[in-house]
Design a protein around this motif. Sequence first.
Motif, PDB file in Angstrom:
ATOM      1  N   HIS A 162       0.834  -1.208   0.000  1.00 57.57           N
ATOM      2  CA  HIS A 162       0.000   0.000   0.000  1.00 57.57           C
ATOM      3  C   HIS A 162       0.870   1.260   0.000  1.00 57.57           C
ATOM      4  CE1 HIS A 162      -3.654   2.367   0.502  1.00 57.57           C
ATOM      5  NE2 HIS A 162      -2.881   3.163   1.210  1.00 57.57           N
ATOM      6  N   ASN A 163       1.895   1.268   0.826  1.00 60.13           N
ATOM      7  CA  ASN A 163       2.759   2.455   0.898  1.00 60.13           C
ATOM      8  C   ASN A 163       3.402   2.752  -0.452  1.00 60.13           C
ATOM      9  OD1 ASN A 163       2.081   2.555   3.555  1.00 60.13           O
ATOM     10  ND2 ASN A 163       4.010   1.693   4.319  1.00 60.13           N
ATOM     11  N   SER A 164       3.802   1.706  -1.133  1.00 63.78           N
ATOM     12  CA  SER A 164       4.438   1.883  -2.435  1.00 63.78           C
ATOM     13  C   SER A 164       3.423   2.420  -3.466  1.00 63.78           C
ATOM     14  CB  SER A 164       5.014   0.533  -2.882  1.00 63.78           C
ATOM     15  OG  SER A 164       5.565   0.630  -4.158  1.00 63.78           O
ATOM     16  N   LEU A 165       2.204   1.933  -3.373  1.00 60.09           N
ATOM     17  CA  LEU A 165       1.153   2.414  -4.287  1.00 60.09           C
ATOM     18  C   LEU A 165       0.771   3.861  -3.969  1.00 60.09           C
ATOM     19  CD1 LEU A 165      -0.761  -0.932  -4.228  1.00 60.09           C
ATOM     20  CD2 LEU A 165      -0.075   0.200  -6.361  1.00 60.09           C
ATOM     21  N   ARG A 166       0.911   4.225  -2.696  1.00 62.58           N
ATOM     22  CA  ARG A 166       0.605   5.594  -2.281  1.00 62.58           C
ATOM     23  C   ARG A 166       1.730   6.549  -2.673  1.00 62.58           C
ATOM     24  NH1 ARG A 166       0.940   5.693   3.754  1.00 62.58           N
ATOM     25  NH2 ARG A 166       3.138   5.784   3.159  1.00 62.58           N
ATOM     26  N   ASP A 167       2.967   6.173  -2.362  1.00 59.61           N
ATOM     27  CA  ASP A 167       4.078   7.116  -2.518  1.00 59.61           C
ATOM     28  C   ASP A 167       4.735   7.053  -3.901  1.00 59.61           C
ATOM     29  OD1 ASP A 167       3.566   7.660   0.130  1.00 59.61           O
ATOM     30  OD2 ASP A 167       5.113   6.292   0.860  1.00 59.61           O
ATOM     31  N   ASP A 168       4.928   5.849  -4.419  1.00 56.56           N
ATOM     32  CA  ASP A 168       5.646   5.723  -5.695  1.00 56.56           C
ATOM     33  C   ASP A 168       4.697   5.680  -6.894  1.00 56.56           C
ATOM     34  OD1 ASP A 168       8.104   5.839  -4.601  1.00 56.56           O
ATOM     35  OD2 ASP A 168       8.627   3.722  -4.855  1.00 56.56           O
ATOM     36  N   TYR A 169       3.623   4.953  -6.770  1.00 56.09           N
ATOM     37  CA  TYR A 169       2.739   4.808  -7.936  1.00 56.09           C
ATOM     38  C   TYR A 169       1.614   5.840  -7.928  1.00 56.09           C
ATOM     39  CZ  TYR A 169       1.984   1.947 -12.056  1.00 56.09           C
ATOM     40  OH  TYR A 169       1.911   1.498 -13.355  1.00 56.09           O
ATOM     41  N   GLU A 170       1.347   6.396  -6.755  1.00 54.41           N
ATOM     42  CA  GLU A 170       0.343   7.459  -6.581  1.00 54.41           C
ATOM     43  C   GLU A 170      -1.030   7.128  -7.177  1.00 54.41           C
ATOM     44  OE1 GLU A 170       2.396  11.591  -6.248  1.00 54.41           O
ATOM     45  OE2 GLU A 170       3.378  10.547  -7.910  1.00 54.41           O
ATOM     46  N   VAL A 171      -1.585   6.019  -6.691  1.00 48.86           N
ATOM     47  CA  VAL A 171      -2.919   5.635  -7.158  1.00 48.86           C
ATOM     48  C   VAL A 171      -3.886   5.416  -5.987  1.00 48.86           C
ATOM     49  CG1 VAL A 171      -2.189   4.617  -9.347  1.00 48.86           C
ATOM     50  CG2 VAL A 171      -2.181   3.195  -7.302  1.00 48.86           C
ATOM     51  N   THR A 172      -3.555   5.990  -4.814  1.00 50.94           N
ATOM     52  CA  THR A 172      -4.440   5.721  -3.672  1.00 50.94           C
ATOM     53  C   THR A 172      -5.425   6.880  -3.445  1.00 50.94           C
ATOM     54  OG1 THR A 172      -2.788   6.540  -2.114  1.00 50.94           O
ATOM     55  CG2 THR A 172      -2.809   4.187  -2.545  1.00 50.94           C
ATOM     56  N   GLY A 173      -4.995   7.930  -2.792  1.00 51.60           N
ATOM     57  CA  GLY A 173      -5.923   9.036  -2.494  1.00 51.60           C
ATOM     58  C   GLY A 173      -6.395   8.955  -1.062  1.00 51.60           C
ATOM     59  N   ILE A 174      -7.001  10.035  -0.593  1.00 47.68           N
ATOM     60  CA  ILE A 174      -7.385  10.183   0.809  1.00 47.68           C
ATOM     61  C   ILE A 174      -8.319   9.065   1.288  1.00 47.68           C
ATOM     62  CG2 ILE A 174      -9.157  11.891   0.126  1.00 47.68           C
ATOM     63  CD1 ILE A 174      -7.385  12.115   3.435  1.00 47.68           C
ATOM     64  N   GLU A 175      -9.212   8.622   0.414  1.00 42.82           N
ATOM     65  CA  GLU A 175     -10.192   7.612   0.845  1.00 42.82           C
ATOM     66  C   GLU A 175      -9.516   6.283   1.147  1.00 42.82           C
ATOM     67  OE1 GLU A 175     -10.365   9.313  -1.982  1.00 42.82           O
ATOM     68  OE2 GLU A 175     -12.040  10.718  -1.732  1.00 42.82           O
ATOM     69  N   LEU A 176      -8.741   5.769   0.178  1.00 43.25           N
ATOM     70  CA  LEU A 176      -8.065   4.484   0.393  1.00 43.25           C
ATOM     71  C   LEU A 176      -7.033   4.587   1.510  1.00 43.25           C
ATOM     72  CD1 LEU A 176      -7.647   3.434  -3.350  1.00 43.25           C
ATOM     73  CD2 LEU A 176      -8.896   2.128  -1.616  1.00 43.25           C
ATOM     74  N   ASP A 177      -6.315   5.717   1.554  1.00 43.82           N
ATOM     75  CA  ASP A 177      -5.302   5.879   2.606  1.00 43.82           C
ATOM     76  C   ASP A 177      -5.953   5.890   3.987  1.00 43.82           C
ATOM     77  OD1 ASP A 177      -3.305   5.956   0.742  1.00 43.82           O
ATOM     78  OD2 ASP A 177      -3.204   8.142   0.654  1.00 43.82           O
ATOM     79  N   THR A 178      -7.096   6.544   4.092  1.00 35.45           N
ATOM     80  CA  THR A 178      -7.788   6.588   5.386  1.00 35.45           C
ATOM     81  C   THR A 178      -8.237   5.187   5.805  1.00 35.45           C
ATOM     82  OG1 THR A 178      -8.541   8.832   4.918  1.00 35.45           O
ATOM     83  CG2 THR A 178      -9.708   7.636   6.651  1.00 35.45           C
ATOM     84  N   LEU A 179      -8.814   4.456   4.886  1.00 34.40           N
ATOM     85  CA  LEU A 179      -9.265   3.098   5.220  1.00 34.40           C
ATOM     86  C   LEU A 179      -8.104   2.262   5.759  1.00 34.40           C
ATOM     87  CD1 LEU A 179     -11.662   2.097   2.277  1.00 34.40           C
ATOM     88  CD2 LEU A 179     -12.275   2.467   4.673  1.00 34.40           C
ATOM     89  N   VAL A 180      -6.984   2.311   5.046  1.00 38.00           N
ATOM     90  CA  VAL A 180      -5.841   1.476   5.438  1.00 38.00           C
ATOM     91  C   VAL A 180      -5.249   1.959   6.760  1.00 38.00           C
ATOM     92  CG1 VAL A 180      -3.486   0.800   4.779  1.00 38.00           C
ATOM     93  CG2 VAL A 180      -5.342   0.688   3.104  1.00 38.00           C
ATOM     94  N   GLU A 181      -5.163   3.262   6.900  1.00 36.58           N
ATOM     95  CA  GLU A 181      -4.605   3.847   8.126  1.00 36.58           C
ATOM     96  C   GLU A 181      -5.464   3.482   9.348  1.00 36.58           C
ATOM     97  OE1 GLU A 181      -2.207   6.566   8.442  1.00 36.58           O
ATOM     98  OE2 GLU A 181      -2.672   6.872  10.577  1.00 36.58           O
ATOM     99  N   VAL A 182      -6.764   3.690   9.237  1.00 35.36           N
ATOM    100  CA  VAL A 182      -7.653   3.387  10.370  1.00 35.36           C
ATOM    101  C   VAL A 182      -7.652   1.875  10.638  1.00 35.36           C
ATOM    102  CG1 VAL A 182     -10.002   3.563  11.287  1.00 35.36           C
ATOM    103  CG2 VAL A 182      -9.091   5.397   9.861  1.00 35.36           C
ATOM    104  N   ALA A 183      -7.671   1.088   9.561  1.00 34.56           N
ATOM    105  CA  ALA A 183      -7.669  -0.372   9.719  1.00 34.56           C
ATOM    106  C   ALA A 183      -6.431  -0.828  10.481  1.00 34.56           C
ATOM    107  CB  ALA A 183      -7.723  -1.045   8.344  1.00 34.56           C
ATOM    108  N   SER A 184      -5.295  -0.226  10.154  1.00 36.55           N
ATOM    109  CA  SER A 184      -4.024  -0.685  10.727  1.00 36.55           C
ATOM    110  C   SER A 184      -3.979  -0.491  12.244  1.00 36.55           C
ATOM    111  CB  SER A 184      -2.856   0.049  10.072  1.00 36.55           C
ATOM    112  OG  SER A 184      -2.842   1.402  10.500  1.00 36.55           O
ATOM    113  N   LYS A 185      -4.851   0.380  12.758  1.00 27.96           N
ATOM    114  CA  LYS A 185      -4.828   0.650  14.214  1.00 27.96           C
ATOM    115  C   LYS A 185      -5.788  -0.245  14.985  1.00 27.96           C
ATOM    116  CE  LYS A 185      -3.285   5.349  13.750  1.00 27.96           C
ATOM    117  NZ  LYS A 185      -3.800   6.521  13.038  1.00 27.96           N
ATOM    118  N   GLN A 186      -6.533  -1.088  14.282  1.00 27.86           N
ATOM    119  CA  GLN A 186      -7.549  -1.899  14.966  1.00 27.86           C
ATOM    120  C   GLN A 186      -6.973  -3.200  15.504  1.00 27.86           C
ATOM    121  OE1 GLN A 186     -10.379  -0.361  15.445  1.00 27.86           O
ATOM    122  NE2 GLN A 186      -9.506   1.267  14.167  1.00 27.86           N
ATOM    123  N   PRO A 187      -7.438  -3.616  16.686  1.00 28.35           N
ATOM    124  CA  PRO A 187      -7.005  -4.911  17.222  1.00 28.35           C
ATOM    125  C   PRO A 187      -7.379  -6.029  16.248  1.00 28.35           C
ATOM    126  CG  PRO A 187      -8.430  -3.738  18.801  1.00 28.35           C
ATOM    127  CD  PRO A 187      -8.406  -2.927  17.557  1.00 28.35           C
ATOM    128  N   GLY A 188      -6.467  -6.965  16.061  1.00 28.98           N
ATOM    129  CA  GLY A 188      -6.772  -8.117  15.204  1.00 28.98           C
ATOM    130  C   GLY A 188      -6.473  -7.904  13.741  1.00 28.98           C
TER     131      GLY A 188
END
Length: 401
Positions: free
Chosen positions: A318-344
Amino acid sequence: MKEKFDVTPELLKENFIEVYQAAEAGRDTNGEIRMFASPARINIIGEHIDYNGGFVFPAAIDRYLYCAIRKRTDTKIIYNDLFFPGTYTFDVNDDFKFDKANDYANFLNGILSCMKKRGLTFPCGFEVLVASNVPSAGGISSSSALECGFAWAVSETFGFNISRKDIALMGQQSEHEFMNVNCGIMDQYIIATGKKDTAELLDCAKIEHEYVPLNLGDYRFVVMNTKKQRKLADSKYNERRSQCEEGLAALQAAGLNVPDLCSITPDVFATAGSAIKDEVIYRRVRHCVTENDRVLRAVAALRADKLEELGQLLYESHNSLRDDYEVTGIELDTLVEVASKQPGCIGARMTGAGFGGCAIALVHKDCTEDFIKNVQAGYSKVVGYEGGFFACSSGDGVREI
Ligand code: GLA
């Protein structure tokens, strides 16, 4: 009519009979109604490298589009969709061309036009009713599910015996020539050939696959839909493809003898990469090289039951798609960011073309409910509207039911 995303084959059949019951010349109300299912897919890892000769690792999931079909005695073709308005009528002798006014029927006509180009002929017409449980424009390949499901239904109904691989190639050809989207082979291929309880390591240079058992233990993939409308997706997608071609040309001009970007290992790129002078192109290529490497490591991790390691690679992708390929955007980044903080949750990334669409997260089964609740809350707080979430299992590729 039933709720969207809750359609069963039985319900589709009932509706087929209702829609096509009126007696009319050319309709065979006693004819056999055949029913087909076509899955959505997630791509576990290996993004934007199917068109660069890379390895990708998708899985068909247990969300299906259903297609019911019955032959007619004349040469008419009639399409209806349970959820989309309008009846589209054509004739097997038509010269099928893309027409915006034909909406989803273009996906079907695109397939018919490819079949005709291959010399296949239709002795009679047919009527079709489609209903999909796959969210449209959501990044889990609703359009490929439609193309491949319809292609399989027509091929089986008319005894064309087209192979699964050819169904995939035909779906891709239709996207290129009819829909004007320069996509790779991944989506159509996994939908045509997927098998329950497995993911596929697909070698896109050779167009060959290997099934890998999808042993996730206590973990499940959760699909997280941004519900963002992807207006620019197709043009940006084609732009990324040309940037990759530009990068490859620069490396080849500097003497690197490779047929595609994914034939370059990270080690070789570390020295050869400096031949690319344009900083943006350099990052695009770096994504492809590192992503291909991550796919192979992810498959090895899965095979060794190292799920945490697999999850970590999802984040890195995901980080590579965000920083190098630049195909994510605020919506996908938010989902992944919030998800990464959840237990499990042990890994998450965008899946598919990006620019909106869906992300996936690998989540412990006991945490799924809270996970969805919390990510929904965190997501809507940032973007101002709700996303769509569901846990999925693997599914089968196109098949008759
Ligand atoms: C879309 C395309 C695929 C692939 C992905 C990105 O889904 O249809 O061929 O390129 O984007 O990995």
